[in-house]
Design an enzyme around this catalytic site. Structure first.
Site, PDB file in Angstrom:
ATOM      1  CG  LEU A 660      -1.867   1.187   1.356  1.00 38.04           C
ATOM      2  CD1 LEU A 660      -2.922   1.134   0.263  1.00 38.04           C
ATOM      3  CD2 LEU A 660      -2.514   1.202   2.740  1.00 38.04           C
ATOM      4  CG  HIS A 661       2.315   2.716  -3.367  1.00 39.62           C
ATOM      5  ND1 HIS A 661       2.073   1.393  -3.676  1.00 39.62           N
ATOM      6  CD2 HIS A 661       2.189   3.389  -4.541  1.00 39.62           C
ATOM      7  CE1 HIS A 661       1.820   1.271  -4.966  1.00 39.62           C
ATOM      8  NE2 HIS A 661       1.870   2.463  -5.511  1.00 39.62           N
ATOM      9  CG  LEU A 662      -0.649   9.077   0.088  1.00 37.13           C
ATOM     10  CD1 LEU A 662      -2.112   9.036  -0.318  1.00 37.13           C
ATOM     11  CD2 LEU A 662      -0.496   9.794   1.436  1.00 37.13           C
TER      12      LEU A 662
END
Length: 757
Positions: A660-662
């Site tokens: 998960l990466h923003l």
């Protein structure tokens, strides 16, 4: 006088050089551009060349590139040049302005004549070079006028003459007709009245009564049906941009002109208050509830007249599906009698759930003629709106109210996952219940119009008050976020790196071919570089995570070896300090190796098992907030370095790399790595899910409701500010480097955009 100047110069031993002029004509079809050129060329002693795209290809329509080449050749031969195209926006004029130089002045002659006159001329003319004539011309002319940007000296013009009536045109004709080979004219802006005006109000009076006989329209329609498909118009008319509302009309009956007229009136109002909050509402109680149309129309006008000025800079739009709608006709006639400002209130024909995507009307709030249960079904507008909005509307409605009494309304914020939000830009649905005169429906009033009229007045009052409350709240939110970029849009620097702004069919085809596989290829290439930078030697022996019992097996994904790079960096950031910017307890921050803008960071979670948004649950809310806060902290740092930037923070609905990466990305999109349609659409469609919406969604529903739809990545290229469509990435990049339009209202809300403080 010319001889005196020449003799004086010769006496001093000076060489006299004639200074050529490029005159860029700006005006809608029917404004008289070609006539202007012909009259000047007949009278002037200066050598002129007329460059017309309608005839540039050996008497047939050609391309902009042909016009530029022909103009340059004429200037080289010592002639002055008229650019006879519509040139209604800055982008259309840009390349022609560049023809100027030390020995070439660039002028603009703006034939900003009343829309009434332009449409009347276009409809009635025959044998036109560009074939824009007959019954279809009204809508085409009006649509083009919506895109009009009056030229400014800052574009590179030395002189601009604005003509707003026949007298102005004649004076301008006299000036250029008298221009000899050695003559010059003063520089500056002449005839300016309102440089920001988009469309003239003259169209309002004109389009309330048709000036073209029906018989003429029918004959024109049958003659030009095949000639006026959107494709042909795009090819033959230099300033034309396809309009859904035009292409949706079959050209086969006299009512086509009537449809064009209504469209033109509505579009005129739309453009005058282009950025105004807009409520689209159906006629309450006159369909399923069988309320008397005369009485209903009187109440609509009464309440519109009462609220339209109280509401300020907004628009109210009464919508129905058919041009034969009696309620629309009654309301339109009564609004005219009352002199209600037609830029703030008008009628519109179309599906209320598709007014933007299919009819070009921008709106952000719609009213629903609901039933008392506030449930889907029942037919009519209610069923249509619930179907179009999807399950999200029913869920959101239940949170606001369980039922509704006649004369009341309830405003429901529309979740960002709703198709009405993503496709149409609608932020709220206001359910309103009016009086019932249908014995087959509940609470029938048995023709008691004393009670019925009171209930209907209350219903419209409640509806408009709810709309006013929404507008007020959104204004406060915008003010709280310091969203002053609407009036002072961010200036985007022009960029050249990696951008080929020259256009040819070959370039178009090449761009389309690259779109097919370049996205996946670049992702794999990026992963490989991450592996090299991070000194990761072998991913193939890594096992997929299977030991997190909090994550449904149905939500896991088989990640390829190339997609594991971010996961390994997140799990062991201390080993990869050469690529990591910051290491915290819960997150790791690093640059995107192929940034799609001047500033592009990734904030990775360090949680094992959180591969993407589908794995996120309510227990991860604190982590999502931490990721957002860390991203905001870096945004503040970047804004201190460059106050011209604006940022968005969000996730890809269907990421191609594990963990998960923003994304923290500036909105200039000035990058040589932004190469294809999928690159652009992954950040500028519903595929990109704003961080604030993810947090809200997980908080309210326990998980993120996603549109992991790969088809979003292949949709047409649209500017993220003005939403105009472009055929390929080079054209899009050229446009966004100059676009100064405000961002869409949906992005200006809830902190989705982060502007400078």
């Amino acid at each position: 006088m010319e001889m005196d100047i020449e003799n004086a110069a010769k006496a001093k031993g000076e060489e006299i050089k004639e200074k050529s002029v490029v005159v860029i004509l700006v005006g809608a079809p029917g404004s008289g551009k070609s006539t202007f050129c012909e009259q000047v060329m007949r009278s002037s002693t200066r050598p002129w060349a007329r460059i017309c795209q309608d005839t540039i290809g050996n008497g047939k329509s050609g391309t902009k590139a042909q016009c530029l080449k022909s103009a340059a050749s004429a200037l080289k031969g010592g002639k002055s040049v008229f650019i006879d195209r519509c040139n209604l926006d800055r982008e259309q004029r840009l390349e022609f302005v560049k023809l100027g130089g030390p020995n070439v002045d660039v002028h603009a002659v703006v034939l900003d004549l009343p829309a009434k006159l332009c449409i009347s001329r276009s409809v009635k003319r025959t044998e036109h070079e560009g074939k824009l004539q007959g019954g279809k011309a009204a809508a085409v002319v009006n649509r083009m006028l919506q895109k009009k940007e009056l030229p400014k000296l800052s574009e590179g013009f030395t002189r601009i003459t604005l003509c707003q009536n026949e007298s102005d045109v004649q004076a301008c004709l006299n000036t250029y007709s008298a221009l000899g080979p050695m003559d010059t004219v003063p520089n500056g802006y002449f005839g300016q009245k309102n440089p920001d005006a988009k469309i003239q109000l003259g169209i309002m009076k004109f389009l309330k009564k048709a000036e073209v006989p029906a018989a003429e329209t029918i004959s024109d329609a049958s003659r030009i049906q095949s000639s006026f498909s959107p494709q042909v118009l795009q090819e033959k008319n230099p300033g034309y941009k396809r309009a859904e509302n035009v292409s949706s009309f079959p050209v086969n009956t006299a009512k086509d002109l009537k449809e064009c007229e209504d469209l033109a009136v509505c579009s005129a109002g739309s453009h005058i208050l282009n950025d105004a909050p807009t409520l689209a509402f159906p006629s309450i109680s006159t369909s399923d509830f069988q309320f008397d149309l005369e009485k209903a129309s009187d109440i609509i006008i009464e309440k519109v007249e009462e609220f339209v000025n109280k509401l300020g800079n907004v628009r109210l739009v009464l919508v129905d599906l058919s041009h034969r709608s009696k309620i629309l006709s009654l309301v339109k006639a009564k609004a005219t009698e009352k002199n209600i400002d037609s830029s703030k209130f008008f009628t519109f024909v179309g599906d209320i759930t598709r007014l933007c995507s299919e009819r070009g009307l921008h709106y952000n709030v719609i009213a629903n003629a609901a039933n008392w249960r506030l449930k889907p079904g029942g037919g009519g507008v209610n069923a249509s709106i619930f179907n179009a909005a999807g399950p999200a509307l029913e869920v959101a409605t239940k949170e606001q109210a369980k039922s509704l009494h006649p004369g009341k309304s309830v405003a429901v914020p529309l979740p960002s996952t709703s198709p009405l939000f993503t496709r149409e830009g609608i932020t709220h649905v206001i359910h309103v219940l009016g009086p019932n005169m249908n014995p087959q429906r509940p609470n029938c009033l048995n023709n008691d119009y004393i009670v019925g009229c009171k209930v209907l007045r209350d219903a419209y009052t409640s509806l408009f008050e709810d709309f006013a409350s929404i507008v007020k709240t959104q204004a406060k939110l915008a003010k709280g976020k310091n969203v002053n970029l609407v009036t002072n849009p961010l200036g985007l620097q022009e960029h050249n790196e990696g951008v080929n702004t020259k256009h040819s069919p070959n370039n178009d085809q090449k761009s389309k071919r690259e779109d097919v596989d370049d996205y996946d290829r670049s992702k794999k290439c990026k992963a490989s570089l991450y592996e090299v930078e991070a000194n990761i030697h072998d991913f193939r022996t890594e096992k997929e995570h299977t030991n997190n019992d909090k994550i449904d097996a149905s939500m896991t994904k088989a990640w390829g070896s190339w997609a594991q790079a971010l996961y390994h960096i997140a799990m062991h950031p201390e080993k990869h300090r050469d690529v990591v910017l910051e290491i915290l307890d819960d997150v790791v921050i690093l640059h995107d190796l192929y940034p799609k803008a001047r500033r592009h960071l990734l904030v990775l979670t360090r949680y094992e098992g959180l591969d993407c948004l589908t794995a996120v649950r309510k227990e991860h809310l604190n982590l999502l907030r931490t990721m957002h806060d860390v991203g905001m902290r870096w945004v503040e740092k970047f804004l201190q370095e460059d106050a011209s930037l604006i940022f968005r923070l969000g996730y890809h609905s269907g990421p191609s790399m594990r963990q998960l990466h923003l994304h923290v990305i500036s909105q200039d999109f000035d990058s040589k790595h932004l190469k294809n349609k999928k690159h652009w659409n992954s950040f500028n469609t519903a595929f990109f899910y704003d961080s604030v919406d993810v947090i809200e969604d997980v908080s309210n529903h326990g998980k993120a409701t996603l549109r992991d739809d790969e088809s979003l990545l292949s949709t047409e290229l649209r500017c993220h500010r003005c939403r105009s469509a472009h055929p390929n990435i080079p054209r899009l990049k050229s446009h966004i480097s100059n676009c100064r339009a405000p961002f869409p209202h949906s992005l200006l809300q809830s902190g989705r955009l982060v502007p400078p403080p």
